[in-house]
Design a protein around this motif. Structure first.
Motif, mmCIF file in Angstrom:
data_model
loop_
_atom_site.group_PDB
_atom_site.id
_atom_site.type_symbol
_atom_site.label_atom_id
_atom_site.label_comp_id
_atom_site.label_asym_id
_atom_site.label_seq_id
_atom_site.Cartn_x
_atom_site.Cartn_y
_atom_site.Cartn_z
ATOM 1 N N ILE A 104 -30.814 -35.579 -70.578
ATOM 2 C CA ILE A 104 -30.924 -34.673 -71.726
ATOM 3 C C ILE A 104 -31.260 -35.496 -72.952
ATOM 4 C CG2 ILE A 104 -29.627 -33.146 -73.249
ATOM 5 C CD1 ILE A 104 -28.176 -32.118 -70.775
ATOM 6 N N GLY A 105 -32.318 -35.113 -73.625
ATOM 7 C CA GLY A 105 -32.731 -35.774 -74.855
ATOM 8 C C GLY A 105 -31.954 -35.215 -76.030
ATOM 9 N N ARG A 106 -32.492 -34.172 -76.653
ATOM 10 C CA ARG A 106 -31.820 -33.564 -77.806
ATOM 11 C C ARG A 106 -30.600 -32.794 -77.309
ATOM 12 N NH1 ARG A 106 -32.450 -28.638 -81.369
ATOM 13 N NH2 ARG A 106 -31.737 -29.341 -83.422
ATOM 14 N N LEU A 107 -29.453 -33.165 -77.838
ATOM 15 C CA LEU A 107 -28.195 -32.528 -77.483
ATOM 16 C C LEU A 107 -27.503 -32.123 -78.777
ATOM 17 C CD1 LEU A 107 -26.195 -31.783 -75.207
ATOM 18 C CD2 LEU A 107 -25.178 -34.052 -75.522
ATOM 19 N N ILE A 108 -27.060 -30.885 -78.820
ATOM 20 C CA ILE A 108 -26.424 -30.363 -80.023
ATOM 21 C C ILE A 108 -25.042 -29.804 -79.692
ATOM 22 C CG2 ILE A 108 -28.655 -29.778 -81.072
ATOM 23 C CD1 ILE A 108 -27.944 -26.784 -80.398
ATOM 24 N N SER A 109 -24.290 -29.545 -80.733
ATOM 25 C CA SER A 109 -23.081 -28.727 -80.649
ATOM 26 C C SER A 109 -23.225 -27.660 -81.717
ATOM 27 C CB SER A 109 -21.820 -29.550 -80.902
ATOM 28 O OG SER A 109 -21.596 -30.441 -79.835
ATOM 29 N N LEU A 110 -22.912 -26.430 -81.372
ATOM 30 C CA LEU A 110 -22.973 -25.305 -82.302
ATOM 31 C C LEU A 110 -21.547 -24.977 -82.717
ATOM 32 C CD1 LEU A 110 -25.548 -23.197 -80.290
ATOM 33 C CD2 LEU A 110 -25.978 -24.489 -82.398
ATOM 34 N N ILE A 111 -21.256 -25.145 -84.007
ATOM 35 C CA ILE A 111 -19.886 -25.023 -84.486
ATOM 36 C C ILE A 111 -19.837 -24.059 -85.669
ATOM 37 C CG2 ILE A 111 -17.893 -26.280 -85.398
ATOM 38 C CD1 ILE A 111 -19.004 -28.787 -83.998
ATOM 39 N N ALA A 112 -18.899 -23.116 -85.623
ATOM 40 C CA ALA A 112 -18.718 -22.163 -86.715
ATOM 41 C C ALA A 112 -18.412 -22.915 -88.008
ATOM 42 C CB ALA A 112 -17.596 -21.189 -86.378
ATOM 43 N N PRO A 113 -18.941 -22.430 -89.138
ATOM 44 C CA PRO A 113 -18.730 -23.124 -90.415
ATOM 45 C C PRO A 113 -17.257 -23.340 -90.763
ATOM 46 C CG PRO A 113 -20.409 -21.444 -90.644
ATOM 47 C CD PRO A 113 -19.821 -21.272 -89.277
ATOM 48 N N ASP A 114 -16.372 -22.443 -90.340
ATOM 49 C CA ASP A 114 -14.949 -22.561 -90.664
ATOM 50 C C ASP A 114 -14.154 -23.365 -89.639
ATOM 51 O OD1 ASP A 114 -15.452 -20.996 -92.878
ATOM 52 O OD2 ASP A 114 -14.781 -19.139 -91.925
ATOM 53 N N ASN A 115 -14.784 -23.796 -88.565
ATOM 54 C CA ASN A 115 -14.066 -24.502 -87.500
ATOM 55 C C ASN A 115 -14.017 -26.000 -87.823
ATOM 56 O OD1 ASN A 115 -13.021 -25.575 -85.172
ATOM 57 N ND2 ASN A 115 -14.244 -24.298 -83.805
ATOM 58 N N LEU A 116 -13.131 -26.354 -88.727
ATOM 59 C CA LEU A 116 -13.048 -27.733 -89.204
ATOM 60 C C LEU A 116 -12.581 -28.695 -88.120
ATOM 61 C CD1 LEU A 116 -11.580 -27.088 -92.764
ATOM 62 C CD2 LEU A 116 -13.982 -27.288 -92.057
ATOM 63 N N ALA A 117 -11.709 -28.244 -87.231
ATOM 64 C CA ALA A 117 -11.225 -29.131 -86.157
ATOM 65 C C ALA A 117 -12.378 -29.554 -85.249
ATOM 66 C CB ALA A 117 -10.126 -28.439 -85.353
ATOM 67 N N SER A 118 -13.223 -28.612 -84.855
ATOM 68 C CA SER A 118 -14.363 -28.969 -84.001
ATOM 69 C C SER A 118 -15.381 -29.796 -84.760
ATOM 70 C CB SER A 118 -15.013 -27.715 -83.413
ATOM 71 O OG SER A 118 -14.262 -27.267 -82.296
ATOM 72 N N GLN A 119 -15.526 -29.564 -86.046
ATOM 73 C CA GLN A 119 -16.435 -30.394 -86.834
ATOM 74 C C GLN A 119 -15.947 -31.840 -86.858
ATOM 75 O OE1 GLN A 119 -17.672 -28.659 -90.622
ATOM 76 N NE2 GLN A 119 -17.358 -26.616 -89.748
ATOM 77 N N GLY A 139 -22.310 -14.993 -84.422
ATOM 78 C CA GLY A 139 -22.570 -15.202 -85.843
ATOM 79 C C GLY A 139 -23.068 -16.589 -86.196
ATOM 80 N N ASP A 140 -22.827 -16.973 -87.454
ATOM 81 C CA ASP A 140 -23.355 -18.227 -87.980
ATOM 82 C C ASP A 140 -22.733 -19.446 -87.307
ATOM 83 O OD1 ASP A 140 -24.982 -16.891 -89.719
ATOM 84 O OD2 ASP A 140 -23.683 -17.145 -91.458
ATOM 85 N N ALA A 141 -23.568 -20.469 -87.158
ATOM 86 C CA ALA A 141 -23.113 -21.743 -86.602
ATOM 87 C C ALA A 141 -23.881 -22.877 -87.255
ATOM 88 C CB ALA A 141 -23.318 -21.788 -85.090
ATOM 89 N N ILE A 142 -23.212 -23.994 -87.379
ATOM 90 C CA ILE A 142 -23.855 -25.216 -87.858
ATOM 91 C C ILE A 142 -24.301 -25.983 -86.619
ATOM 92 C CG2 ILE A 142 -23.559 -27.394 -89.085
ATOM 93 C CD1 ILE A 142 -21.343 -25.907 -90.717
ATOM 94 N N VAL A 143 -25.539 -26.456 -86.638
ATOM 95 C CA VAL A 143 -26.060 -27.283 -85.555
ATOM 96 C C VAL A 143 -25.676 -28.724 -85.861
ATOM 97 C CG1 VAL A 143 -28.133 -28.084 -84.370
ATOM 98 C CG2 VAL A 143 -28.012 -25.712 -85.195
ATOM 99 N N TRP A 144 -24.941 -29.320 -84.939
ATOM 100 C CA TRP A 144 -24.590 -30.730 -85.012
ATOM 101 C C TRP A 144 -25.409 -31.464 -83.976
ATOM 102 C CZ3 TRP A 144 -20.815 -33.142 -88.134
ATOM 103 C CH2 TRP A 144 -20.126 -32.285 -88.985
ATOM 104 N N GLU A 145 -26.195 -32.450 -84.398
ATOM 105 C CA GLU A 145 -27.047 -33.205 -83.495
ATOM 106 C C GLU A 145 -26.350 -34.494 -83.069
ATOM 107 O OE1 GLU A 145 -31.021 -33.786 -84.878
ATOM 108 O OE2 GLU A 145 -31.385 -31.635 -85.054
ATOM 109 N N HIS A 146 -26.313 -34.703 -81.760
ATOM 110 C CA HIS A 146 -25.713 -35.920 -81.204
ATOM 111 C C HIS A 146 -26.776 -36.997 -81.120
ATOM 112 C CE1 HIS A 146 -21.885 -34.054 -80.134
ATOM 113 N NE2 HIS A 146 -22.612 -32.960 -79.990
ATOM 114 N N ALA A 147 -26.433 -38.174 -81.619
ATOM 115 C CA ALA A 147 -27.356 -39.302 -81.584
ATOM 116 C C ALA A 147 -27.735 -39.606 -80.144
ATOM 117 C CB ALA A 147 -26.740 -40.517 -82.239
ATOM 118 N N ASN A 148 -28.975 -39.988 -79.951
ATOM 119 C CA ASN A 148 -29.474 -40.343 -78.628
ATOM 120 C C ASN A 148 -29.362 -41.854 -78.477
ATOM 121 O OD1 ASN A 148 -30.589 -40.130 -76.133
ATOM 122 N ND2 ASN A 148 -32.514 -39.227 -76.815
ATOM 123 N N ASP A 149 -28.153 -42.307 -78.122
ATOM 124 C CA ASP A 149 -27.868 -43.752 -78.046
ATOM 125 C C ASP A 149 -28.738 -44.450 -77.051
ATOM 126 O OD1 ASP A 149 -25.862 -43.239 -79.868
ATOM 127 O OD2 ASP A 149 -24.342 -42.993 -78.313
#
Length: 149
Positions: A104-119, A139-149
């Motif tokens: 898998i190249g581009r890998l993301i996590s979709l996290i709700a704006p209010d979910n501070l623990a997952s952020q 609903g709304d989610a922030i896309v978090w991109e995981h670095a491709n080490d």
């Protein structure tokens, strides 16, 4: 569960959830893993890779979405186990597996704006904030991109 649909699955529906998880594995070659505590085998939650169609932000398969298939690393733990590092440890293991064994190249996590623990988990994994999207099912989610080490 507030950020994952808002309700706990009742025990009589657990079998259907497991069937859906198995179907994701069969169709995508990846899906959810159960997280168990090593010392006593206690169920702690789940982590794994889901596939989204980035055109509609709905769950899909790699085959159906083609080049729009977007793998997501997600996690959810039972509340009593929050803050013990289990989410980070499990998600890191799945991230590394996805890169190594599923290419898998581009890998993301979709996290709700209010979910501070997952952020915070995403930050510990080295992910960085990117876009904001609207998921069809939650609903709304922030896309978090995981670095491709």
């Amino acid at each position: 569960m507030r950020f994952l649909g808002g309700h706990v699955v009742p025990p009589e529906h657990h079998g259907a959830v497991v069937e859906k998880w198995q179907e994701r594995w069969e169709r995508n070659g990846m899906g959810p893993f159960v997280i168990e505590r090593r010392r006593d085998g206690r169920f702690l939650g789940r982590t794994g890779i889901l596939v989204w169609d980035s055109r509609t932000w709905t769950h899909t398969t790699v085959a159906e979405a083609g080049s729009f298939a977007q793998p997501e690393l997600g996690w959810a733990l039972v509340r009593a186990e929050w803050g013990n590092g289990y989410a980070t440890e499990a998600a890191r293991a799945v991230r590394d597996w996805a890169r190594r064994d599923r290419n898998i190249g581009r890998l993301i996590s979709l996290i709700a704006p209010d979910n501070l623990a997952s952020q915070r988990v995403a930050e510990r994994l080295g992910a960085v904030r990117a876009d904001r999207v609207t998921l069809l099912d939650s609903g709304d989610a922030i896309v978090w991109e995981h670095a491709n080490d």
